[in-house]
Motif scaffolding. Sequence first.
Motif: not given
Length: 1268
Positions: A943-972
């Motif tokens: 929880r301490d780590m998540l609060r610290d990340f949320a504080h930095r993320q909110q300062q930088q982007t104003g959002s508390l959401e992050v997202e990402s994607e990557d693919f397997m070699d078959d495109g999945t």
Amino acid sequence: MTETKGKFDFAIDRGGTFTDVFARLPDGRERVLKLLSRDPQNYKDAPTEGIRRVLEEETGQVFPRDQPLDTSLIGWIRMGTTVATNALLEREGERTALLVTKGFKDLLHIGTQARPKLFDLEVAVPEVLYEVVIEVDERVVLKQDSCLLPWKDSKRIVTELYVTALSLYRSFRWSNHEKAVGALARRLGFIQVSLSSEVMPMVRAVPRGYTVCADAYLTPKIHQYLKGFTAGFKDDPNPPWRYNSLISDGGLTHMEQFCGSRAILSGPAGGVVGYAVTSYSQLEKKPVIGFDMGGTSTDVSRYAGQYEHVFEATTAGVTLQAPQLDINTVAAGGGSRLFFRSGMFVVGPESAGAHPGPACYRKGGPLTVTDANLALGRLLPSFFPKIFGPSENEPLSLEETMKHFHHLTQEINLFLSSNQPQMSVEEVAMGFIRVANEAMCRPIRALTQAKGHDTSHHVLACFGGAGGQHACAIARALGMKTVFIHKYSGVLSAYGLALADVVEEVQEPCSLQYEQHCYSELDRRVEQLSKRCHDAICARGFTSSQITTEVFLHLRYKGTDCALMVTAAAHPSNSQSCLAGDFRGAFTERYMKEFGFTIPDRPIMVDDIRVRGCGKSGIKSVHKSKIGHGQTKPIMVYEVTKCYFEGGYLDTSVYLWEELQCGNSIQGPAIIIDKNSTILVEPCCEACLTAGGDVCMTVSSDPHCTLGTQLNTVQLSIFSHRFMSIAEQMGRVLQRTSISTNIKERLDFSCAVFGPDGGLVSNAPHIPVHLGAMQETVQYQIRSLGDKLKEGDVILSNHPCAGGSHLPDLTVITPVFRKGASSPVFFVASRGHHADIGGITPGSMPPHSTSLQQEGAVFVSFKLVTGGIFQEDAATEALMAPAQYPGCSGTRNLHDNLSDLRAQVAANQRGSQLVGELIDSYGLAVVQAYMGYIQSNADLAVRDMLRDFAHRQQQQTGSLEVESEDFMDDGTPIRLRVQINKEEGSAVFDFTGTGTEVWGNCNAPRAITLSALIYCLRCMVGQDIPLNQGCLTPIKVIIPPGSILQPSQNAAVVGGNVLTSQRVVDVIFRAFEVCAASQGCMNNISFGSESIGYYETVAGGAGAGPGWNGRSGVHSHMTNTRITDPEILEKRYPVILEQFSLRPGSGGTGKYCGGDGVIRKLLFRNKVVLSVLTERRSTRPYGLQGGEDGAAGLNLLHRADGRVLNLGAKTSVSLQPGDMFCLYTPGGGGYGREEDAHRRPQTKRRRLHETFPERGSIFEYRMAQEGV
């Protein structure tokens, strides 16, 4: 060589900070002296100055410092030194070039390919010792009768022997090439030429290469120092044995033969010899634990009538293949720092070092264990010299210590809730002492229990500056009744030098079976080696009557890797043995002792013959300085002080050791002060002075303390250690009693303790793909079986729907019942990788499986034991069941399966017993309460780590959401969206949008995703936390059913465990922008035929991050498997390793560059089927913050007829002799824009003894476990 008469004899231990001198005077008296190792304003060399002072004070003559000393008064000088160790730690050896067989220039950079710290994303690894590598175009190849390879290359040499040079290939058997290159190097004027065939002629190219590099790197520094030392004496007409140095195995050698590879433990080895000779009774034969607590670390060792040696150990990141005393160093000492983290007391591993040192040193240092002892009144500043403060002229500062403790106590009390009692400064300091003691108890338990010994049946021999303050508490916690502290405990390493024997060792490789027809050849070779030892010691002035030789054979069962160096000292020869002794009897007895079984029908192989010759020095006993005559005088109390113990402050008498007499008895609490140490006699303990002037303490059993269910932050740390210790001891039982190579030797298993709800409490070791996964298995059984679980039942499970990872990982679960409880109060479990459980391919890891049934036997909730009876028939039937499916076989190794399952049951039984003992000590309610508190501690850290990340993320982007994607070699696609609640410190990890289940085996069960998530959370927290269910308490995980991350019940999953798990980690780290992608693959390669089978995973490049370049040629994230040594690979399998080196340019560029992958070329000598199961062959490992992507991997097949084929990411193919598989593994992604590279900050150089402080067999065992 006899005891010198009418001369001064000196034994000197030159340490990094202090030099200890033991002098035996002409009249038999003894003197000890301690002085600074470096004091350039007063003297050039500390050992010479120590000798000068003793001679001057005892003879009344003046010996000017600027003139060489007259040696006519000196009988002998013996020295142990940390010159080599310090040069290795500081990387201040001689500039070195490495000559190595062509194709292997990066072999020592890659090493075992495992990273030393599992959760360190930077992968901090000590740099190699050489500056330049020169590849030698030579190769000697082992002859194989079954080889079908048509040889065409005239440069190759085919022989029955094998080579490596300087370090060349197989030089331990065929040294001609090394000798030729070495002779050339000497003609060119190199000051030091070390040949691996001479330094350590043992199989395994990597450790032998490290060893010869260390020898070349360190030997000139040693000789440079010794040359300066001997320059302080007048010309010496006496025999060459006057000057001797102590080597790592505890023996003395002539200074001219003192070399880098044998000098690393020169100082600590003296302490082991010292306590072994003085503390062990030949009559009582009670084994002794050596406990040497220093400033930055503690050394632990064991002696039971014979020195315990290891033949491969790692110091400062360098693995040395040489005989060494098994001295286990743990990162806990007087200078270990104190922290309060997320509600838990933490001691070390960080150290304050000598500068600035503890807070009480007045140099701005942090709180340490030394400060805690001072705050409790256990150290008395008036007895310390005034050498502290900026000008080094002030006393220890109690004020500084208390100021720091007041601040820390306020922080702790602020953390504690209003319904918890506030802590005093003394309670906080006492808490840290108890946590430090428990941290030091764990390696002692491991050292004894690893070999089947009862810890409580030992004597604790305590020495070193800080050990006396902790000895009673350590002994009590381990159940020991006796503590022995020698009168020279403060200088025991120097004293041990005076007691050591002159040693000569010779060793040569051997490939014979220990059978009747080989005995004559063994006897002949033993006789030759024994004569070499005898002649070498005779040349040092010893007579034959003073020389003894002992023969060792390095033995193992055929087909196993678990070799033991065995002596037949207690097993005389007979008609069924060789002349040197009954080694079969000695080997089987020791094997049974250490592992709990033998293999009677398996041949025994002799890997090496070793002979150790000893020249007895003639020093048998010490001068009895304090023999009592008649009635002793009353003991004089020097003063009475206040000391804090568990019950509060107690009046504590202070005694001066030098004023005590033989037979004096002191009841605790008391403090005994010596010039070099402080001994604390705790309440209910008694100290007596022996005839030799030593202190022997009798320790009472631990008084039962009442502990409630309310949280006590000190007990929280202690319970955390105790739960981990249970899991560790379960692992030791499993390793000892298992039979398969996978579990016994590769250590591919983990053990764990769970609460009544199935929630993970402790898990050891930390194998990434097992983290959190077993919890899913246990909780499934609770839901599935419920009230059907009875006492005496043991459950077997491996199905992915029941929390399994892949089918070869069999989980055995035992419920722990308690009288009066209707349901289990705890669960214990062990998960082990079985080499085969059936399916379509040997090894049960097919690269092309499309259904679960093709991967082997399946167990969901199988009762392996019912009412205490092992269900062998039912288990056999289930293991053979896959044969009913087309193209499948039942298990191909039923005997090993059943034996290992029994071992897992035995490990669980041990865990159940230890949990029961813990409940007996504290009560069920208390143990379960602290189980919950430990889980809450992990919850809090996340929880301490998540609060610290949320504080930095909110300062930088104003959002508390992050997202990402990557693919397997078959495109999945694998998609992740993370929503963070800043106030709660919680998060939702939503994998909605991830691709569907695939046709193939890259489907990953839910348990795999949870393991990857726990691994990522631990890396992002950035400090040691308990890895239990609390890590996931603040996390909600959403995985769409039917996706690749939660496939259907019969989906194939073997690739999900080893490939998809890596992509899940990549996606999580991308969302949090932690670091660039690492290679994202384990590169699973296997080949085999009807008679052999081999499997390996291969390293690649690690991703760069903010402040570091990615490591090249290393395993990352969800695997850390060690690779088979090249010489072992070629000895056992029909293959030649043509190349194993880094893949230049494959790491992504950027401000910080990604690590390079590797090139690995395998030339096949016979027909085999090759299988590859890989990823990142079409998608590249991503870069971050403008960094470039790493290169994709490539799998090529070079046919013997010249064709080159791209095999793709996943396939099986039949190979012919002469075909070569070429593997190019992916690189890591870069971090940051390349144009910012010129602004890259200088990274702080970390001292290696602070970054890599541990060593010894316990450390090697843990590294091997985490290298799975």
